[in-house]
Design a protein around this motif. Structure first.
Motif, PDB file in Angstrom:
ATOM      1  N   ASP A  29       0.819  -1.224   0.000  1.00 25.84           N
ATOM      2  CA  ASP A  29       0.000   0.000   0.000  1.00 25.84           C
ATOM      3  C   ASP A  29       0.848   1.266   0.000  1.00 25.84           C
ATOM      4  O   ASP A  29       0.321   2.366  -0.035  1.00 25.84           O
ATOM      5  CB  ASP A  29      -0.969  -0.009   1.186  1.00 25.84           C
ATOM      6  CG  ASP A  29      -0.243  -0.203   2.506  1.00 25.84           C
ATOM      7  OD1 ASP A  29       0.892  -0.721   2.489  1.00 25.84           O
ATOM      8  OD2 ASP A  29      -0.805   0.179   3.548  1.00 25.84           O
ATOM      9  N   LYS A  30       2.181   1.112   0.071  1.00 26.72           N
ATOM     10  CA  LYS A  30       3.061   2.278   0.074  1.00 26.72           C
ATOM     11  C   LYS A  30       3.609   2.562  -1.324  1.00 26.72           C
ATOM     12  O   LYS A  30       4.146   3.625  -1.587  1.00 26.72           O
ATOM     13  CB  LYS A  30       4.246   2.051   1.024  1.00 26.72           C
ATOM     14  CG  LYS A  30       3.846   1.783   2.448  1.00 26.72           C
ATOM     15  CD  LYS A  30       3.428   3.065   3.137  1.00 26.72           C
ATOM     16  CE  LYS A  30       3.074   2.809   4.592  1.00 26.72           C
ATOM     17  NZ  LYS A  30       2.605   4.052   5.237  1.00 26.72           N
ATOM     18  N   LEU A  31       3.504   1.586  -2.185  1.00 28.56           N
ATOM     19  CA  LEU A  31       4.058   1.742  -3.528  1.00 28.56           C
ATOM     20  C   LEU A  31       2.937   2.062  -4.497  1.00 28.56           C
ATOM     21  O   LEU A  31       1.845   1.509  -4.392  1.00 28.56           O
ATOM     22  CB  LEU A  31       4.773   0.454  -3.957  1.00 28.56           C
ATOM     23  CG  LEU A  31       5.925   0.034  -3.052  1.00 28.56           C
ATOM     24  CD1 LEU A  31       6.381  -1.369  -3.391  1.00 28.56           C
ATOM     25  CD2 LEU A  31       7.094   1.002  -3.170  1.00 28.56           C
ATOM     26  N   GLU A  32       3.233   2.903  -5.448  1.00 31.58           N
ATOM     27  CA  GLU A  32       2.173   3.406  -6.304  1.00 31.58           C
ATOM     28  C   GLU A  32       1.753   2.435  -7.401  1.00 31.58           C
ATOM     29  O   GLU A  32       0.647   1.902  -7.386  1.00 31.58           O
ATOM     30  CB  GLU A  32       2.610   4.718  -6.935  1.00 31.58           C
ATOM     31  CG  GLU A  32       1.434   5.551  -7.348  1.00 31.58           C
ATOM     32  CD  GLU A  32       1.876   6.960  -7.677  1.00 31.58           C
ATOM     33  OE1 GLU A  32       1.002   7.787  -7.947  1.00 31.58           O
ATOM     34  OE2 GLU A  32       3.087   7.215  -7.671  1.00 31.58           O
ATOM     35  N   SER A  33       2.639   2.153  -8.314  1.00 30.91           N
ATOM     36  CA  SER A  33       2.255   1.512  -9.582  1.00 30.91           C
ATOM     37  C   SER A  33       1.542   0.153  -9.487  1.00 30.91           C
ATOM     38  O   SER A  33       0.454   0.033 -10.052  1.00 30.91           O
ATOM     39  CB  SER A  33       3.466   1.419 -10.500  1.00 30.91           C
ATOM     40  OG  SER A  33       4.616   1.110  -9.771  1.00 30.91           O
ATOM     41  N   PRO A  34       2.102  -0.867  -8.779  1.00 34.79           N
ATOM     42  CA  PRO A  34       1.473  -2.188  -8.907  1.00 34.79           C
ATOM     43  C   PRO A  34       0.013  -2.195  -8.455  1.00 34.79           C
ATOM     44  O   PRO A  34      -0.844  -2.705  -9.155  1.00 34.79           O
ATOM     45  CB  PRO A  34       2.315  -3.079  -7.997  1.00 34.79           C
ATOM     46  CG  PRO A  34       3.499  -2.290  -7.611  1.00 34.79           C
ATOM     47  CD  PRO A  34       3.158  -0.851  -7.799  1.00 34.79           C
ATOM     48  N   GLY A  35      -0.274  -1.570  -7.321  1.00 26.40           N
ATOM     49  CA  GLY A  35      -1.632  -1.551  -6.791  1.00 26.40           C
ATOM     50  C   GLY A  35      -2.597  -0.876  -7.752  1.00 26.40           C
ATOM     51  O   GLY A  35      -3.642  -1.427  -8.082  1.00 26.40           O
ATOM     52  N   LYS A  36      -2.214   0.301  -8.225  1.00 24.88           N
ATOM     53  CA  LYS A  36      -3.109   1.073  -9.072  1.00 24.88           C
ATOM     54  C   LYS A  36      -3.363   0.372 -10.400  1.00 24.88           C
ATOM     55  O   LYS A  36      -4.493   0.337 -10.870  1.00 24.88           O
ATOM     56  CB  LYS A  36      -2.522   2.464  -9.322  1.00 24.88           C
ATOM     57  CG  LYS A  36      -2.883   3.425  -8.199  1.00 24.88           C
ATOM     58  CD  LYS A  36      -2.730   4.866  -8.628  1.00 24.88           C
ATOM     59  CE  LYS A  36      -3.166   5.802  -7.504  1.00 24.88           C
ATOM     60  NZ  LYS A  36      -2.762   7.186  -7.776  1.00 24.88           N
ATOM     61  N   LYS A  37      -2.308  -0.198 -10.957  1.00 21.76           N
ATOM     62  CA  LYS A  37      -2.471  -0.912 -12.223  1.00 21.76           C
ATOM     63  C   LYS A  37      -3.466  -2.047 -12.065  1.00 21.76           C
ATOM     64  O   LYS A  37      -4.390  -2.200 -12.854  1.00 21.76           O
ATOM     65  CB  LYS A  37      -1.116  -1.493 -12.670  1.00 21.76           C
ATOM     66  CG  LYS A  37      -0.556  -0.811 -13.896  1.00 21.76           C
ATOM     67  CD  LYS A  37       0.717  -1.508 -14.350  1.00 21.76           C
ATOM     68  CE  LYS A  37       1.628  -0.542 -15.065  1.00 21.76           C
ATOM     69  NZ  LYS A  37       2.977  -1.072 -15.165  1.00 21.76           N
ATOM     70  N   GLY A  38      -3.268  -2.836 -10.991  1.00 21.33           N
ATOM     71  CA  GLY A  38      -4.152  -3.961 -10.724  1.00 21.33           C
ATOM     72  C   GLY A  38      -5.593  -3.507 -10.632  1.00 21.33           C
ATOM     73  O   GLY A  38      -6.481  -4.100 -11.226  1.00 21.33           O
TER      74      GLY A  38
END
Lengths: 55, 170
Positions: A29-38
């Motif tokens: 939850d601290k990193l932007e790209s992987p979560g948002k992409k998913g």
């Protein structure tokens, strides 16, 4: 005057297995790209299926 | 004001991405520097505090990690990390106390493994033997051979004591 040699037990091998359990906390939850992409992909799929279902 | 918040958020995000990158490359000295950048603007960020403890431990700075846990009042959350530092600092009785006083039931696997190693260092071989039998019965990971080696070490130590029976090692 040297004392006689006598056998002594050797120190048994013993592994530290607890260290393998040491892990960094989840940074998901601290990193932007992987979560948002998913999220956007599932959002797209959901939207797509929803659109398909309505038809 | 909001611009300032944005800058801070961007800095934290960038630093976390560095922490993630360096930690997965096992470059923990660089990861610590990235964590410090987060703590510079967000000194109470619990995830960052936790990261710093893990990095210090990976760098074998157990004394520093232990002090850091106490200073930031993480005694109640980082039980394993605290007890492991104590184990490596040769404070076995304190490590046992830390694990047992956390009152976790059932004990998570990592604390079970650590507690068993603490028992070995405390030369409580009978209790240690039972603990290893239990762990071996209930685990299936890539460290089975090492664990059986440890079990043999416990048995070897028991065999040295003429007052005790040599245990059967399964």
């Amino acid at each position: 005057l040297t004392p006689d040699m006598e056998p002594i037990p050797c120190k048994p091998l013993f592994f530290d297995l607890a260290m393998n359990y040491l892990e960094m906390p989840s940074l998901e939850d601290k990193l932007e790209s992987p979560g948002k992409k998913g999220a956007s992909i599932t959002g797209f799929v959901k939207g797509f299926l929803g659109w398909g279902g309505n038809k | 004001m909001s611009k300032e918040t944005n800058t801070k958020e961007a800095l934290v995000k960038a630093a976390y991405s560095d922490v993630n990158k360096f930690a997965s490359n096992q470059e923990y000295d660089k990861a610590v520097k990235a964590v410090n950048r987060i703590l510079g603007v967000a000194p109470d960020d619990q995830t960052a505090l936790h990261c710093k403890v893990v990095c210090l431990m990976q760098l074998s700075k157990f004394d520093e990690a232990h002090k850091f846990i106490e200073k930031n009042r993480m005694n109640g959350t980082l039980i394993f990390e605290k007890a492991y530092c104590e184990y490596r600092l040769n404070k076995q009785l304190q490590a046992l106390k830390t694990i047992d006083e956390a009152g976790m039931q059932p004990l998570p696997d990592k604390l079970k493994e650590l507690r068993t190693q603490v028992l070995y260092r405390l030369e409580k071989y009978e209790e240690c033997l039972e603990a290893y039998k239990d762990i071996i019965k209930n685990s299936s990971d890539e460290y089975e051979d090492e664990r059986r080696t440890n079990l043999s070490a416990v048995a070897a130590n028991l065999a040295l004591d003429p007052n005790k029976d040599v245990p059967d090692v399964p």
